[in-house]
Design an enzyme around this catalytic site. Structure first.
Site, PDB file in Angstrom:
ATOM      1  N   LYS A   1       0.872  -1.076   0.271  1.00  0.00           N
ATOM      2  CA  LYS A   1      -0.256  -0.203  -0.330  1.00  0.00           C
ATOM      3  C   LYS A   1       0.856   1.783   0.084  1.00  0.00           C
ATOM      4  CE  LYS A   1      -2.384  -2.011   3.149  1.00  0.00           C
ATOM      5  NZ  LYS A   1      -3.152  -1.985   4.428  1.00  0.00           N
TER       6      LYS A   1
ATOM      7  N   GLU B   1       7.986   2.439  -5.921  1.00  0.00           N
ATOM      8  CA  GLU B   1       8.117   2.707  -4.561  1.00  0.00           C
ATOM      9  C   GLU B   1       8.615   3.880  -3.891  1.00  0.00           C
ATOM     10  OE1 GLU B   1       7.916   0.400  -2.671  1.00  0.00           O
ATOM     11  OE2 GLU B   1       8.806  -1.740  -3.253  1.00  0.00           O
ATOM     12  N   ASP B   2       7.801   3.335  -2.349  1.00  0.00           N
ATOM     13  CA  ASP B   2       7.568   4.560  -1.312  1.00  0.00           C
ATOM     14  C   ASP B   2       9.200   4.825  -0.593  1.00  0.00           C
ATOM     15  OD1 ASP B   2       7.169   1.704  -0.427  1.00  0.00           O
ATOM     16  OD2 ASP B   2       6.013   2.080   1.161  1.00  0.00           O
TER      17      ASP B   2
ATOM     18  N   ASP C   1      14.277  -0.401   1.103  1.00  0.00           N
ATOM     19  CA  ASP C   1      15.302  -0.892   2.335  1.00  0.00           C
ATOM     20  C   ASP C   1      16.510  -2.222   2.858  1.00  0.00           C
ATOM     21  OD1 ASP C   1      16.510  -1.105   5.014  1.00  0.00           O
ATOM     22  OD2 ASP C   1      14.309  -1.761   6.605  1.00  0.00           O
TER      23      ASP C   1
ATOM     24  N   LYS D   1      17.255   3.909   1.764  1.00  0.00           N
ATOM     25  CA  LYS D   1      17.651   3.896   2.768  1.00  0.00           C
ATOM     26  C   LYS D   1      19.377   3.214   2.648  1.00  0.00           C
ATOM     27  CE  LYS D   1      13.955   3.082   6.380  1.00  0.00           C
ATOM     28  NZ  LYS D   1      13.641   1.817   8.248  1.00  0.00           N
TER      29      LYS D   1
ATOM     30  N   PHE E   1      13.562   3.999  11.478  1.00  0.00           N
ATOM     31  CA  PHE E   1      12.312   3.420  10.739  1.00  0.00           C
ATOM     32  C   PHE E   1      11.660   4.579  10.227  1.00  0.00           C
ATOM     33  CE2 PHE E   1       7.830   1.830  10.949  1.00  0.00           C
ATOM     34  CZ  PHE E   1       8.138   0.898  10.012  1.00  0.00           C
ATOM     35  N   VAL E   2      10.919   5.156   9.488  1.00  0.00           N
ATOM     36  CA  VAL E   2      10.394   6.334   9.142  1.00  0.00           C
ATOM     37  C   VAL E   2       9.013   6.233   8.311  1.00  0.00           C
ATOM     38  CG1 VAL E   2      12.443   7.423   7.947  1.00  0.00           C
ATOM     39  CG2 VAL E   2      11.268   5.954   6.583  1.00  0.00           C
TER      40      VAL E   2
ATOM     41  N   ASP F   1       3.735   3.093   6.545  1.00  0.00           N
ATOM     42  CA  ASP F   1       2.957   3.194   7.826  1.00  0.00           C
ATOM     43  C   ASP F   1       4.442   2.766   9.100  1.00  0.00           C
ATOM     44  OD1 ASP F   1       3.297   0.422   6.738  1.00  0.00           O
ATOM     45  OD2 ASP F   1       2.168  -0.133   8.102  1.00  0.00           O
TER      46      ASP F   1
ATOM     47  N   ARG G   1       0.017   6.827   7.291  1.00  0.00           N
ATOM     48  CA  ARG G   1       0.365   6.961   5.827  1.00  0.00           C
ATOM     49  C   ARG G   1       0.000   8.134   5.315  1.00  0.00           C
ATOM     50  NH1 ARG G   1       1.299   1.555   4.002  1.00  0.00           N
ATOM     51  NH2 ARG G   1      -0.068  -0.167   5.200  1.00  0.00           N
TER      52      ARG G   1
END
Ligand code: IMP
Ligand code: MG
Length: 181
Positions: free
Chosen positions: A49, A105-106, A109, A137, A158-159, A165, A171
């Site tokens: 998502k 992609e958001d 990682d 990252k 972690f963001v 989310d 989100r």
């Protein structure tokens, strides 16, 4: 501005990348993509998502013909560390053979999700297969993936926000922030 963090502790979120910085970056990425795909009609593949907001905002910076499709994958569950296990929850609606495909992609990682996606889409013989990612990252052990359109390089923290989310929340934050437990 409405309080999108109602019911959460606002003081525990610090801004890492502002809404303005994101908008500026997406405009640059959109210009580069529009130039590269001029006179072609790529299929933008959003990875649900998390990518839904990046997809929507990036798309409005494209002045070329594009089609949209989405995949849903799960790699984390509710944890904050990659399990290395990728599950396809929703596949593409359309065939991509002979098409130009741009994965949106958001965040990248470990790269495990992207690596898996690239492999599973490559066997369908698209004309081209590239990746745009808002966040990457640094300093993490990463599967070898080439990101043609990178947004911001960030640290290993972690963001949340802008589609990202923590346990399905945050989100809707209009910026990228760091959650302090
Ligand atoms: P990767 O497989 O380790 O590259 O991670 C892929 C997915 O994990 C991303 O598409 C996100 O959905 C999620 N993810 C990775 N890092 C973060 C983060 O810092 N915040 C929220 N989600 C993340
Ligand atoms: Mg994701």
């Amino acid at each position: 501005m409405p309080d999108r963090t109602e019911g959460t502790n606002l003081a525990s979120i610090s801004t890492l990348i502002s809404a303005e910085q994101i908008a500026q970056k997406l405009a640059e990425m959109g210009a580069a993509i529009s130039a590269d795909y001029r006179d072609r009609t790529p299929i933008l593949v959003g990875v649900l998502k998390g990518a839904f907001i990046v997809m929507a905002d990036l798309a409005r910076h494209l002045d070329i013909a594009v089609e949209f499709d989405f995949m849903a994958v799960s790699s984390y569950g509710a944890a904050t560390k990659s399990s290395g296990v990728v599950r396809i929850l929703k596949d593409l609606d359309q065939e991509i053979a002979g098409r130009d495909v741009l994965i949106v992609e958001d965040i990248v990682d470990s790269g495990l999700t992207l690596n898996y996606l690239l492999k599973s889409l490559a066997v369908r013989k698209p004309a081209s297969l590239e990746v745009a990612a808002l966040l990457i990252k640094e300093g993490v052990e990463r599967a070898p993936v080439e990101i043609r359109y990178p947004g911001f390089i960030i640290g290993p923290e972690f963001v949340i926000g802008y589609g990202l989310d923590y346990a399905e929340k945050y989100r809707n934050l209009p910026y990228v922030g760091v959650l302090h437990p």
